[in-house]
Every structure is written in C-alpha cells, then in structure tokens.
Design a protein around this motif. Sequence first.
Motif, PDB file in Angstrom:
ATOM      1  N   SER A   9     126.834 112.227  64.515  1.00 43.38           N
ATOM      2  CA  SER A   9     125.530 112.870  64.705  1.00 43.38           C
ATOM      3  C   SER A   9     125.690 114.233  65.366  1.00 43.38           C
ATOM      4  O   SER A   9     125.014 115.200  64.975  1.00 43.38           O
ATOM      5  N   LEU A  10     126.576 114.350  66.357  1.00 38.68           N
ATOM      6  CA  LEU A  10     126.806 115.624  67.030  1.00 38.68           C
ATOM      7  C   LEU A  10     127.326 116.676  66.056  1.00 38.68           C
ATOM      8  O   LEU A  10     126.838 117.817  66.024  1.00 38.68           O
ATOM      9  N   ALA A  11     128.307 116.289  65.240  1.00 38.69           N
ATOM     10  CA  ALA A  11     128.892 117.241  64.296  1.00 38.69           C
ATOM     11  C   ALA A  11     127.861 117.704  63.264  1.00 38.69           C
ATOM     12  O   ALA A  11     127.735 118.908  62.979  1.00 38.69           O
ATOM     13  N   VAL A  12     127.093 116.758  62.737  1.00 37.29           N
ATOM     14  CA  VAL A  12     126.105 117.112  61.712  1.00 37.29           C
ATOM     15  C   VAL A  12     125.014 118.000  62.293  1.00 37.29           C
ATOM     16  O   VAL A  12     124.612 119.008  61.695  1.00 37.29           O
ATOM     17  N   THR A  13     124.529 117.653  63.486  1.00 35.54           N
ATOM     18  CA  THR A  13     123.456 118.450  64.095  1.00 35.54           C
ATOM     19  C   THR A  13     123.928 119.858  64.431  1.00 35.54           C
ATOM     20  O   THR A  13     123.192 120.838  64.240  1.00 35.54           O
ATOM     21  N   LEU A 164     117.775 120.029  69.971  1.00 32.53           N
ATOM     22  CA  LEU A 164     118.019 119.227  68.777  1.00 32.53           C
ATOM     23  C   LEU A 164     119.335 118.474  68.880  1.00 32.53           C
ATOM     24  O   LEU A 164     119.428 117.292  68.508  1.00 32.53           O
ATOM     25  N   ILE A 165     120.365 119.128  69.375  1.00 29.25           N
ATOM     26  CA  ILE A 165     121.668 118.468  69.501  1.00 29.25           C
ATOM     27  C   ILE A 165     121.591 117.308  70.489  1.00 29.25           C
ATOM     28  O   ILE A 165     122.057 116.190  70.215  1.00 29.25           O
ATOM     29  N   ALA A 170     121.199 111.521  71.547  1.00 22.08           N
ATOM     30  CA  ALA A 170     120.508 110.405  72.207  1.00 22.08           C
ATOM     31  C   ALA A 170     120.034 109.373  71.198  1.00 22.08           C
ATOM     32  O   ALA A 170     120.190 108.164  71.399  1.00 22.08           O
ATOM     33  N   VAL A 171     119.457 109.844  70.080  1.00 25.75           N
ATOM     34  CA  VAL A 171     118.995 108.912  69.049  1.00 25.75           C
ATOM     35  C   VAL A 171     120.174 108.156  68.446  1.00 25.75           C
ATOM     36  O   VAL A 171     120.117 106.935  68.222  1.00 25.75           O
ATOM     37  N   LEU A 175     120.727 104.147  68.441  1.00 25.57           N
ATOM     38  CA  LEU A 175     120.990 103.414  67.209  1.00 25.57           C
ATOM     39  C   LEU A 175     122.326 102.691  67.284  1.00 25.57           C
ATOM     40  O   LEU A 175     122.468 101.561  66.811  1.00 25.57           O
ATOM     41  N   GLY A 176     123.310 103.358  67.878  1.00 27.50           N
ATOM     42  CA  GLY A 176     124.612 102.707  68.042  1.00 27.50           C
ATOM     43  C   GLY A 176     124.518 101.475  68.916  1.00 27.50           C
ATOM     44  O   GLY A 176     125.115 100.430  68.615  1.00 27.50           O
ATOM     45  N   VAL A 177     123.744 101.588  70.008  1.00 28.16           N
ATOM     46  CA  VAL A 177     123.560 100.420  70.881  1.00 28.16           C
ATOM     47  C   VAL A 177     122.873  99.296  70.116  1.00 28.16           C
ATOM     48  O   VAL A 177     123.243  98.120  70.236  1.00 28.16           O
TER      49      VAL A 177
END
Length: 477
Positions: A9-13, A164-165, A170-171, A175-177
């Motif tokens: 998610s970090l890389a994509v954002t 946004l990042i 956080a989202v 979701l991972g949790v």
Amino acid sequence: MRWALVKVSLAVTVMVVVAFAIPLGLVIKEMARDRAFSNAERWAATIGPTLSITTDRDSLNRAVQTTEVGIEGRMAVHIPPVADEPGSLPLEIGRRRAAQQDLETTRRIGRASISEVTGGFALLQPTAIASGQIAVVEVFVPEDDVSNGVATAWLVLAGVGIALIVGSVAVADRLGVRMVQPAQRLAGAAHDLGEGRLGVRVPEEGPTELRSAAVAFNSMADQVVQLLANERELAADLSHRLRTPLTVLRLNAASLGEGPAAEQTRSAVEQLEREVDTIIRTAREQRSQAQAQGVGGAGPGAGCDVSDVVRERMDFWSALAEDEGRKVRLAGVERPVRIPVARPELAAALDALLGNVFRHTPVGTAFSVDVHNGDDAVIVLVSDAGPGISDPKAALVRGNSGDRDGSTGLGLDIVRRVAESTGGDVRIGHSVLGGTEVRIWIGLGLDGRRTAGGQNGHRLGRRKRPAGARRGSGLRA
C-alpha cells in the motif's frame, strides 16, 4: 502478511502521489506565471487609447501615473523618432529595463513578447500611434509576482500527499489485522487441538476465505470429538460385555471347593474382574462432554427375529437359573417377530437385563421375559420378584451406578440406546411379580421393519455358550 500489505500500500500510494503531485505542481506554477503576465497585458492595454490620440509627453505621463503599475514605476512607454521629421529624437516615458534590441524586435514582429530582465521580466506590448509608427509599452513583472502562491500550493499538495500516504498505510494495516488475526486464531486453535484441548473452536469471522476455513476447522474439531467419544463408548461397552464370561468363571470358580488351585483360580478371576472394572471406569471418565451420536447404521431390511434371540439367551441363562433355584417364565416367543435391531445388539441388551437380575436379586428370585408384538412396536418385558429399583430415572443415566456394589452404570444405558435406535424407549416400573419390570419399546417402520443399527456404529458378535457350561453371566447396570 500484515507488513507485506502495508509495504504494498505504501509503494502504490507513493507512486500515485508522485504521479499526480508533480504534474499538478508544475501546472500551478504555470498558472501563476500566466496570471502575472495576463495582468501586465491588461495594464499595458490601458495606455493604448492615449497613444492612439497623442504622443505628447505630459499627456502620456499623466496617463501612465493613473495606473497602479505606473505609480509603482513599473511601466514605461517607448516612442520611436518621427520618420518624416529629420533630427527628431525617440520619446522615453518611465524607466526602461528591457534591452534596446528587444524593443526593436517587438516593433518588427508586431506582437507582445516577454524579455527577462534584472529582478523579473518585462512585458513588451506594441501599440500603433497616430503617426503610423509602433510604440512599445513596457510593464515590469517582478519575480515574486510570477511565483506568487506557488509555494503555498506546493505545501498544500505535499500535505495532501503525505495525508494520503499515511491514510493508505493505516487502512492497509487495519485490513492486514482483519486478515491476520483470524489466521492467527486458526493457527492457535489448530495448535491447541493438537495438544489435546478438544473444546477449542474458532470464531467464524473475517474474510470469506478465512470464515470458510474456520467453519471447516470447527466441523473437523466436532468430528474429532465425536470420533473420540464413540471410541470411548465402544471401549466401555466392549469391556462391559466381558462381564458375561467373567461371571461364568466367577460362579464356576465358586463351585470348585477348597484347595490351592481353586483359590488361585478365584483370585485370578477377581483380579481380571477388577481390571475390567478399571477399563470401564477409565473409559467413562475420559468420555467427552459432548453427547455421543450414532454414526453408522444397518441398511434396509437389517434386523433380527426377537423371538429367536430371546429363546437363545434364555437357554443360555436357564442353567444358572436352575442352579440358583429361580423360577423362569417365557411368553410371546411362539412365532417369529422381526425387529430393526442387529442380533448382537439385542443379545447384549438382554444379557444386560438378565445379568442384572442374577447380580442384584437374591438367589431364588423368580423372573420372566415376555414379548408383545403390536402393529407399530414390539415390547420386551423383563420382570423379577426382587427388591426393585428405588430411583428408576437415575438408573437409566449412563455411568450412574446408584448404590449397587460393583456396578458401572452402563448396562441399562446399552438397553436404552438399542431401543432409542429404533425410535423407542426404555421404562422401569414395578412388575406383577413384586419387583422390577424393565420395558423395552422397539419401534417398527411403516412396512413393519424400520431401518436401525446400534448406537456408535459398532457391531459386536454374540458369545456362544461353551459346551458344558452350567452358569450364565450378568451385565451390571
């Protein structure tokens, strides 16, 4: 998995923010530049009407001073010398910042141009005058005006991008949790189940795939508990049925008289009986808390002739009844009566009831067995003239031995499960002989023979009475 989702998610954002923020920042910078020069063009156009009427210095000075940029000293007017008047000089109003070459170029091409000067830019706007020549209106645009608001806009873009990042991370973490916690619970439950904690179950929550895995795990755990319960029930029942030959050995050993061999035989029989009791009690104590259910059954048409089984078992027990002076009555077995119970199961149930008569009633107590055939059921009554059972309801509870010495509390439960396998039941009451009456109600199907099988799915072979044996055996309730 959780950190992998966060990293993805970090890389994509970051890529999305960079892809949009950089072009948007450049667009904002270009818009600020265009806004500054558009304003300069508008101020330069305000001098055009005056130039088209007159080229008088005083008039032009007044016109320049009426503008905001003129007051700030950022506007200049450049009028070339009159071609028809030799010796005329060019007219300069205001401070010139642009190079002479740029002014000539603007007159020649006839359209506005921008020239870079010290501290900013100069907008050169050509304007036709009355003499037919081209005057150039110069408006100075400072560097600050060109970049006005750009830094603020870029800071806002950077803040939005960072937000946004952070939000996407956080989202993704949440979701991972949501995905990882059900998987961790499933793994922990599997570990606990492997260590023998059979009551562990997994909450059926989380993503669809993990919910399906949790449902499958819980179903598997229930199956394991069921199978273990069935195995323990089977072990207890098998051990209980060993009491029939043990009772024969014990009673035969009692008739051997005195002597070392007789004493050794009686001692060995007692030890063997104690071991069987230990096995029964251990199986009962280790039984699962879940109610055991049947997992197998006989196919259509399976069953036996109750009259034949009753006659056979009464022949088996009649020798012991004769030795103890017990009167025996048998009725209702003149014709075949088909029931949906496997022969070994019915034989074990009858052995349990008749064994109780011999073990828990005094020597010489009479008993009887009656078979009644109805349209939808067959009833087997086992009655005796003994002292009776003080608490009939408790006697039917598996493992409840009451006050009877040496009882394991399994015999009547075997009878109950045989009856319930056909939709029937077992009841205990007072017999006409004055003692206990056990009624086995065996249900029949609509066609007269209901599909049935023993509880727990096991089938035990009937032990034949050895040739020359004079005594029977009893299964204790």
